[in-house]
Design an enzyme around this catalytic site. Sequence first.
Site, mmCIF file in Angstrom:
data_model
loop_
_atom_site.group_PDB
_atom_site.id
_atom_site.type_symbol
_atom_site.label_atom_id
_atom_site.label_comp_id
_atom_site.label_asym_id
_atom_site.label_seq_id
_atom_site.Cartn_x
_atom_site.Cartn_y
_atom_site.Cartn_z
ATOM 1 N N ASP A 97 -1.550 7.522 13.052
ATOM 2 C CA ASP A 97 -1.042 7.956 12.209
ATOM 3 C C ASP A 97 -0.696 9.714 12.873
ATOM 4 O O ASP A 97 -0.324 10.327 12.174
ATOM 5 C CB ASP A 97 -1.672 8.174 10.912
ATOM 6 C CG ASP A 97 -1.415 7.606 10.128
ATOM 7 O OD1 ASP A 97 -1.099 6.617 10.783
ATOM 8 O OD2 ASP A 97 -2.488 7.424 9.287
ATOM 9 N N ASP A 137 1.358 4.406 9.762
ATOM 10 C CA ASP A 137 1.209 4.497 8.339
ATOM 11 C C ASP A 137 2.858 3.443 7.483
ATOM 12 O O ASP A 137 3.512 4.038 8.493
ATOM 13 C CB ASP A 137 0.647 6.001 7.379
ATOM 14 C CG ASP A 137 0.302 6.403 5.992
ATOM 15 O OD1 ASP A 137 -0.296 5.424 5.246
ATOM 16 O OD2 ASP A 137 0.710 7.280 5.502
ATOM 17 N N HIS A 139 5.218 3.319 4.654
ATOM 18 C CA HIS A 139 5.072 3.065 3.340
ATOM 19 C C HIS A 139 6.694 2.638 2.999
ATOM 20 O O HIS A 139 7.603 3.065 3.327
ATOM 21 C CB HIS A 139 4.921 4.021 2.811
ATOM 22 C CG HIS A 139 3.565 4.667 2.727
ATOM 23 N ND1 HIS A 139 2.482 4.027 2.435
ATOM 24 C CD2 HIS A 139 3.292 5.834 3.152
ATOM 25 C CE1 HIS A 139 1.463 4.639 2.508
ATOM 26 N NE2 HIS A 139 1.733 5.947 2.944
ATOM 27 N N HIS A 143 6.619 4.129 -2.959
ATOM 28 C CA HIS A 143 4.927 4.030 -3.135
ATOM 29 C C HIS A 143 4.478 4.516 -4.014
ATOM 30 O O HIS A 143 4.677 6.338 -4.005
ATOM 31 C CB HIS A 143 4.594 4.216 -1.459
ATOM 32 C CG HIS A 143 3.334 4.024 -1.142
ATOM 33 N ND1 HIS A 143 2.227 4.843 -0.505
ATOM 34 C CD2 HIS A 143 2.666 2.489 -0.507
ATOM 35 C CE1 HIS A 143 1.113 4.003 -0.779
ATOM 36 N NE2 HIS A 143 1.015 2.768 -0.956
ATOM 37 N N SER A 148 1.902 6.448 -3.674
ATOM 38 C CA SER A 148 0.827 7.880 -3.547
ATOM 39 C C SER A 148 2.188 8.997 -3.207
ATOM 40 O O SER A 148 1.189 10.309 -3.394
ATOM 41 C CB SER A 148 0.352 7.170 -2.017
ATOM 42 O OG SER A 148 1.409 7.653 -0.571
ATOM 43 N N HIS A 156 6.754 9.982 2.815
ATOM 44 C CA HIS A 156 6.386 10.445 4.426
ATOM 45 C C HIS A 156 6.321 9.025 4.769
ATOM 46 O O HIS A 156 6.020 8.067 3.676
ATOM 47 C CB HIS A 156 5.224 10.689 4.372
ATOM 48 C CG HIS A 156 4.162 10.649 4.166
ATOM 49 N ND1 HIS A 156 3.300 10.420 2.322
ATOM 50 C CD2 HIS A 156 3.634 9.634 4.523
ATOM 51 C CE1 HIS A 156 2.343 9.592 2.599
ATOM 52 N NE2 HIS A 156 1.729 9.198 2.869
ATOM 53 N N LYS A 174 -0.068 0.473 7.450
ATOM 54 C CA LYS A 174 -0.950 0.196 6.789
ATOM 55 C C LYS A 174 -0.202 0.804 5.533
ATOM 56 O O LYS A 174 0.784 1.930 5.930
ATOM 57 C CB LYS A 174 -2.161 0.924 7.317
ATOM 58 C CG LYS A 174 -2.467 2.410 7.545
ATOM 59 C CD LYS A 174 -3.381 3.102 7.531
ATOM 60 C CE LYS A 174 -3.259 4.407 7.453
ATOM 61 N NZ LYS A 174 -2.262 4.966 7.136
ATOM 62 N N GLU A 233 -3.124 2.680 -2.533
ATOM 63 C CA GLU A 233 -3.547 3.257 -0.791
ATOM 64 C C GLU A 233 -4.154 2.867 -0.328
ATOM 65 O O GLU A 233 -5.036 1.912 -0.567
ATOM 66 C CB GLU A 233 -3.737 5.111 -1.392
ATOM 67 C CG GLU A 233 -3.685 6.309 -0.604
ATOM 68 C CD GLU A 233 -2.811 6.665 -0.192
ATOM 69 O OE1 GLU A 233 -2.301 5.413 0.864
ATOM 70 O OE2 GLU A 233 -2.538 7.363 -0.180
ATOM 71 N N ALA A 278 -4.832 12.658 9.605
ATOM 72 C CA ALA A 278 -4.866 13.726 9.682
ATOM 73 C C ALA A 278 -7.034 13.291 8.964
ATOM 74 O O ALA A 278 -7.350 12.233 9.130
ATOM 75 C CB ALA A 278 -4.906 14.059 8.183
ATOM 76 N N CYS A 304 -7.161 9.541 6.960
ATOM 77 C CA CYS A 304 -6.667 8.231 7.848
ATOM 78 C C CYS A 304 -8.586 8.351 9.087
ATOM 79 O O CYS A 304 -8.479 7.546 9.609
ATOM 80 C CB CYS A 304 -5.990 7.627 8.031
ATOM 81 S SG CYS A 304 -5.518 6.514 9.084
#
Length: 183
Positions: free
Chosen positions: A10, A49, A51, A55, A57, A68, A94, A101, A134, A138
């Site tokens: 990420d 990531d 999305h 999403h 999350s 994000h 992902k 999530e 992070a 992840c």
Amino acid sequence: MKDTALIVVDMLYDFIDGSMACHEADKAVENSLQFIRKEHPSPILFVRDHHPADHCSFTAQGGPWPPHCVQGTHGADIHEALVPYADEDLSFFKGEDPAQEQYSAFEGRNPAGQSLSEVLHLLEIDKVIICGIATEFCVRNTAEDLLKDGFRVSILQDCIAYVDAQGHKEALQAMQEEGIALR
Ligand code: VGL
Ligand code: ZN
């Protein structure tokens, strides 16, 4: 470095200077680049990531995060300095399912539909080195899944960024106790 893969988690603009800018992200990118230039790890796999705009999350859907890494936006792009090292086939996306999530790279798929674990086994990799963002989410989930799957796992301490300083410290401590090496 034979049989060892670098996994870049990420390192995407929203986590670097965007909606979820993480602590020490610039330093993590710079140090990761230095590591790559010096050690020439091969292969290098990228986790992304990725999305949909709705999403689960995201706060609008009742989740914990601001929007994000929305598909097709700049925030979802890999930092430009790392792009030359990123191969489509070795990129694992992902968080594409709006209802799920996914913090671990193990849940991602490359464009051919293969999982990270599948590709690492095909490439006969048994040791992995992780950098990215992070630490608490992840990076940690990916490192723990790799360890459970039988890989020797190490994390580049100067090449990770985080949401929260305390959470970062606690995650590193916990991972070390589980058998993940810090280097
Ligand atoms: C992540 C928060 C939200 C991560 C992804 O990859 O660490 N963290 N989405
Ligand atoms: Zn996310």
